[in-house]
Each structure stands twice: as C-alpha cells, then as structure tokens.
Design a protein around this motif. Structure first.
Motif, short mmCIF file in Angstrom:
data_model
loop_
_atom_site.label_atom_id
_atom_site.label_comp_id
_atom_site.label_asym_id
_atom_site.label_seq_id
_atom_site.Cartn_x
_atom_site.Cartn_y
_atom_site.Cartn_z
N TRP A 109 -17.40 -70.91 -20.65
CA TRP A 109 -15.69 -69.96 -21.03
C TRP A 109 -14.65 -70.23 -20.03
O TRP A 109 -13.25 -70.19 -20.95
N ASP A 145 -16.05 -61.33 -21.50
CA ASP A 145 -14.97 -60.68 -21.66
C ASP A 145 -13.69 -60.90 -21.33
O ASP A 145 -13.25 -62.39 -20.81
N LYS A 146 -12.69 -59.77 -21.71
CA LYS A 146 -11.28 -60.86 -22.03
C LYS A 146 -10.50 -60.41 -20.33
O LYS A 146 -9.28 -61.01 -20.55
N ILE A 169 -13.11 -62.20 -29.84
CA ILE A 169 -12.96 -61.80 -29.21
C ILE A 169 -11.36 -61.61 -28.53
O ILE A 169 -10.72 -62.34 -28.87
N ASN A 171 -7.63 -60.12 -26.59
CA ASN A 171 -7.25 -59.54 -25.19
C ASN A 171 -6.67 -58.55 -25.47
O ASN A 171 -6.75 -57.61 -26.36
N GLU A 192 -17.41 -53.91 -28.27
CA GLU A 192 -18.57 -53.60 -27.78
C GLU A 192 -17.72 -52.41 -26.08
O GLU A 192 -16.27 -53.11 -25.85
N THR A 193 -18.25 -51.81 -26.07
CA THR A 193 -17.41 -51.16 -23.96
C THR A 193 -19.05 -51.00 -23.15
O THR A 193 -19.68 -50.60 -24.26
N LYS A 197 -15.72 -49.20 -20.35
CA LYS A 197 -14.11 -50.46 -20.42
C LYS A 197 -14.75 -51.39 -21.85
O LYS A 197 -15.62 -52.10 -22.13
N THR A 199 -14.47 -54.35 -23.73
CA THR A 199 -14.32 -56.02 -23.70
C THR A 199 -13.53 -56.62 -24.20
O THR A 199 -14.27 -58.31 -23.78
N VAL A 201 -14.58 -58.03 -27.34
CA VAL A 201 -16.09 -58.57 -28.08
C VAL A 201 -15.70 -57.74 -28.43
O VAL A 201 -15.96 -56.52 -29.15
#
Ligand SMILES: [Zn+2]
Length: 546
Positions: A109, A145-146, A169, A171, A192-193, A197, A199, A201
């Motif tokens: 990543w 994750d972002k 993904i 931001n 996706e949470t 929060k 993520t 994704v």
C-alpha cells in the motif's frame, strides 16, 4: 496523314498508361513468408498480395512473377498471421489509464501511496486518478483504508481503482464530493464502513457514485488516450480491439479521430447498459464503418471474484454466508434482453460467478428458444456449474473468455471457490466444445494487452514465470490452432466480422502481423518471448520493431 498524328499520339499515351498499370498491378507484395492464413482448412502460404487495403491474393512463390507491386517486402522466412483481435477489452479505459497514476504490480500500500504522491507533483490540478492496485499481491492481502490518502491530500479528491475495475478506494475529499456517508448502502455494491467510519473502499456500483463526479476527460485527453492505446496495441500485433461498455457519445469521438486524427486501429464497441444508449442505437440503427462497429450492448450480471463480488450459488469458501451479488435484478436483465432481441442487436453480459452465469444463461435461453445465429455472448463465463455447460451449446450462446485470467487468478481462485468448484472454473476447452468455437481476449487493462500471452496461457495454462510446471487444470488447455483461431477468426466471428477480417484471404482487409518466431512451432516455454516485427492495418505498416 496529318490528321492521324493526334490519334496516334493518343494511342501511344494509352499504351504507356497501360504499360505503367501493368508494371504495378498491386500495392504490396510480401514474399518468403510462412503465412498462416487461418482459413477454414488452416492452410499456409508463402506470398501475399495487397491492393487498396485489401488482400487480393495469397499463395505460393509463383505470385512473385504474377504480381508486380509498388512495394515488395521480403519476410525472410518469418511467420505471418492475421492481425490479432482482442474480443473483450476496455480500449478507451486502457488509454485513459495511460494518462493516470499506474499502480499495477505494486506489492504494498505504501508503494501505491508514494506513486500517487509523485504523480500528484507532476499533475497539479483536479482529481487524482490511479489505476491497477491489487491487494492480492500484498503481504496481508487486506483492502487498504483511506487514512494515508486523507493526510496527504486533505483537499484534493483521489480515486484509485482496483486492477479488475470492480473496486476502488477514494479519499475523504472524493467521498465528500460524491455525498457518501458512513453506513450508506447501495444495490449491487458495497460502501465499506468499519466501526462507523468509511474506509474509502467502494465495490462495484458504489464506485460509480464517485466516478460520475469526475469531470469527463476533455478532447485532448481523449485523443491522447486513444492514440497512446493504439501505439501499444500495434506494437503487440493487435489490429482490432473491443471496447466494452462505453457511452454512445464515444461513437463521434472515435469516428472523428479515425477520420482526421490518425486513429487506425479497428474498434468493436459495445454500448453500456444505460437507457440513453438503448435509445440512441434503437433510433439510429447499428453503426458500421471499416474502423468502427457498434451493434452490441453490454450488461454486468455480477462483479469479480478477486473482490468477492462474483455471484455464487454457494457461499465463498473463504467468507462465511457470503455469496456475492447480482448487480441488477433478474427482471432488469430479462427486460434488456427482450428489447435488445426485438431490435435485432447483439447482447453481451459479464458473468463471473456460477449463479450469475446461470441467471443469464436461463434468460438468454428463454428468449433465443433454440439454435440461432444471434451470437449472444457471455463475457468471462468464468465459473460454470457442471450442469449448465450444455446450455451454451443448446442455445448457441457464445462464451467470450480471457485465458490470462486463469493464470492470474489461479493463485487465489481456489481459496475463494474450494477445490470442487475450481474444477469447472476457467474451463475453456469445455466451453469451446459447446459451440465448436471460442473467441479469446484479455479484458485489458485488467490483464496485459499482449495477445501472445493469451495464446500462451490458453495452450500452456501457465503464467509468465512458467508456473505451474504442468499447467493449471491442464485438461482445459486448447490446441495452438484453436488458440490462434481464438485471437483471430473466432474473435472476428464474435463481432459478426468474420467475412471482412480474422483470416488472410482474398477480399479481406489487409490486417496482418509478422512475428520474429513461429508461435505454431516453437517450444511452449518460449512463446511469451515472441515479438512482433511488423503490424499492418489496411495494407499500411503501422508498426515496425526498432
Ligand atoms: Zn471487461
């Protein structure tokens, strides 16, 4: 006598003209070649003659005296094949990708974040778009994750697509623009949470929410995308490419670039599953020029196996109670199929999971009713329940497959599917047997664009590292002749163009390639090293190896 002089002069002039014509009775003659014509008998020839962009003769060396061409090319014994055709690709997206941050092959990543950062320094305005990450290449194999993107780019929106195009993904800045909130849901997709929060994704339809907020590429970017894409395709011997799932507005862009902008590659474009695309083509009819063919619509039944978006009959072997999902309701697929059928167009549907394939096969069958020549296609046809293979043959449904998917996915597909289901996945020989023919492609930019890699994966069932030694599920390897047909005449047939391209026969476009080695004869292990020496489209040399 005086009066006869002008007549005599005319006569002499006419003779000279005739003489000159006789001197050049063809534009191009290629000699000393091993030409795989890929005609119905799979004959080979030594000599090929081109006039006005079309093949006029193919045969033995006696043609060298029969024809006097403006240009003669001595192939020095090299092998010639029909120009390669990719039956399933995303040509425009690939070209756009060449203008974006390239994340393909990166193994962690942090490397991706670094690549995006340096890309951002060179491209200082607007959205930061990247393409090609694949968490299956990373040590932990987890979605990212972002957080890092947020701290580096608090203001500037970022969207990075996964290699299969079925996940991305974003931001926070991008999510804000798209109005995405934690816990939000969407049919045919995942936002996706985790622990309340986002993520960042996004899977399948969720990617579209952000994508639609990105300003469309302007004319300059579009033309760079097409021309850069074309340059790479020609270097790999592709003379026709599919462009799957585009908006109808691209018809004009392509037509213009083909008319005046130097775009010479032939394109078979499928329009995406959007109301405006149906309206347009139903109203205007199929679009057809030598360079652009639009007569097909493309739907997505499900997502991809890598991001667990493929719709399976039974749960994933590596995720309990999860079967993936369809991207629209079966009712939607049925309605589309009915109207496309009624208007006489071709339909192609992306289906990966065995459940998605079954849904689409049944819908197609209910409309096609029996044997037919509508050439409705299932793109990928990746995992098929053993009981469903025969539906392809019974209703002449054409599986359109990508052999390098098998050799890319083989490292983890078994984890997703378990050994039982894996057996009837990537089953290209079994699929070929259903109709007796099988178009091949790459799905690029998901895979490398090189059609020789497709050929190699189809016959050897190995990746570029030569793994596995005996081939992945080698019982589903196809023969070299079949693989060559798959990237030429059968790919042409899948687009209703087998009468104009896909083989080297008189009357067809002079689209062909000269390779530095004979892919029908050399050792399997050497196939990936084969290089294109020259590529011709319409009798014009569009690529030459330096
Ligand atoms: Zn695709």
């Amino acid at each position: 006598m005086k009066k006869l002089w002008p007549l005599l002069l005319l006569f002499i002039a006419a003779c000279q003209q005739k003489e000159q014509k006789k001197e050049y009775n063809a534009d191009l003659l290629i000699k000393n070649a091993v030409i795989y014509t890929v005609d119905s008998n799979f004959t080979t020839a030594q000599c090929l003659v081109v006039t006005a962009g079309k093949i006029v003769a193919v045969g033995d060396s006696s043609f060298q005296t029969k024809y006097t061409a403006r240009e003669v090319v001595n192939a020095s014994g090299h092998a010639i094949y029909p120009g390669f055709i990719d039956a399933h690709a995303h040509f425009y997206k690939y070209g756009l990708g060449l203008q974006q941050a390239n994340l393909k092959g990166l193994t962690n990543w942090q490397a991706i974040v670094d690549t995006v950062s340096s890309f951002a320094k060179q491209n200082t305005d607007g959205w930061l778009i990247g393409y090609g990450w694949d968490q299956n290449l990373w040590k932990n194999k987890q979605f990212p994750d972002k957080a890092k993107l947020d701290s580096l780019f608090p203001e500037r929106p970022v969207l990075l697509s996964r290699v299969d195009g079925h996940a991305a993904i974003a931001n926070q800045a991008a999510l804000n623009i798209a109005g995405i909130k934690p816990g939000q849901t969407i049919t045919g997709g995942v936002i996706e949470t985790i622990k309340g929060k986002l993520t960042g994704v996004l899977i399948d339809n969720a990617v579209g929410i952000v994508n639609r907020k990105i300003p469309p590429p302007d004319d300059t970017i579009a033309s760079h995308a097409f021309l850069d894409g074309q340059r790479n395709c020609f270097a790999d011997g592709l003379t026709t490419v599919a462009d799957c799932g585009e908006p109808y507005s691209l018809i004009n862009t392509i037509a213009e670039l083909q008319h005046t902008g130097g775009l010479k590659i032939r394109i078979f474009m499928m329009l995406g599953d959007r109301p405006e695309n149906y309206d347009y083509l139903f109203k205007h009819g199929a679009y057809k020029t030598p360079g652009l063919d639009v007569c097909c619509f493309k739907m997505y039944a499900d997502g991809a196996l890598g991001s667990r978006g493929a719709c399976l009959l039974q749960p994933y072997a590596d995720q309990k109670n999860w079967k993936g999902f369809l991207l629209s309701s079966p009712q939607h697929f049925l309605e589309v199929a009915q109207k496309v059928y009624a208007h006489g167009f071709q339909l192609a549907t992306h289906a990966i999971g065995d459940s998605a394939n079954r849904v689409i096969l049944k819908i197609y069958a209910s409309i096609l009713k029996g044997k037919n020549d509508r050439r409705w296609r299932i793109e990928h046809a990746q995992i098929i329940d053993p009981g469903d293979f025969s539906i392809f043959g019974q209703y002449n449904i054409i599986p359109s497959v990508q052999p390098t998917h098998a050799t890319s996915d083989m490292y983890w597909a078994g984890k997703r599917l378990g050994p039982q289901r894996l057996k009837s996945a990537y089953a290209y020989k079994q699929l070929l047997n259903e109709n007796g023919w099988l178009p091949l492609g790459t799905d690029f930019p998901v895979e490398n664009i090189n059609p020789i890699y497709t050929f190699y994966a189809a016959v050897e069932r190995k990746d570029l590292k030569g793994y596995p030694a005996n081939g992945f599920q080698p019982e589903n390897a196809i023969t070299r002749e079949q693989a060559l047909r798959g990237i030429t005449i059968w790919a042409a047939k899948a687009q209703f163009e087998e009468k104009e391209k896909g083989s080297i026969e008189p009357g067809k476009y002079a689209d062909f390639v000269i390779l530095n080695n004979d892919i029908m004869k050399i050792n399997g292990a050497d196939l990936p090293k084969v290089k294109v020496l020259q590529t011709y489209v319409n009798g014009e040399k569009v690529y030459e190896k330096k």
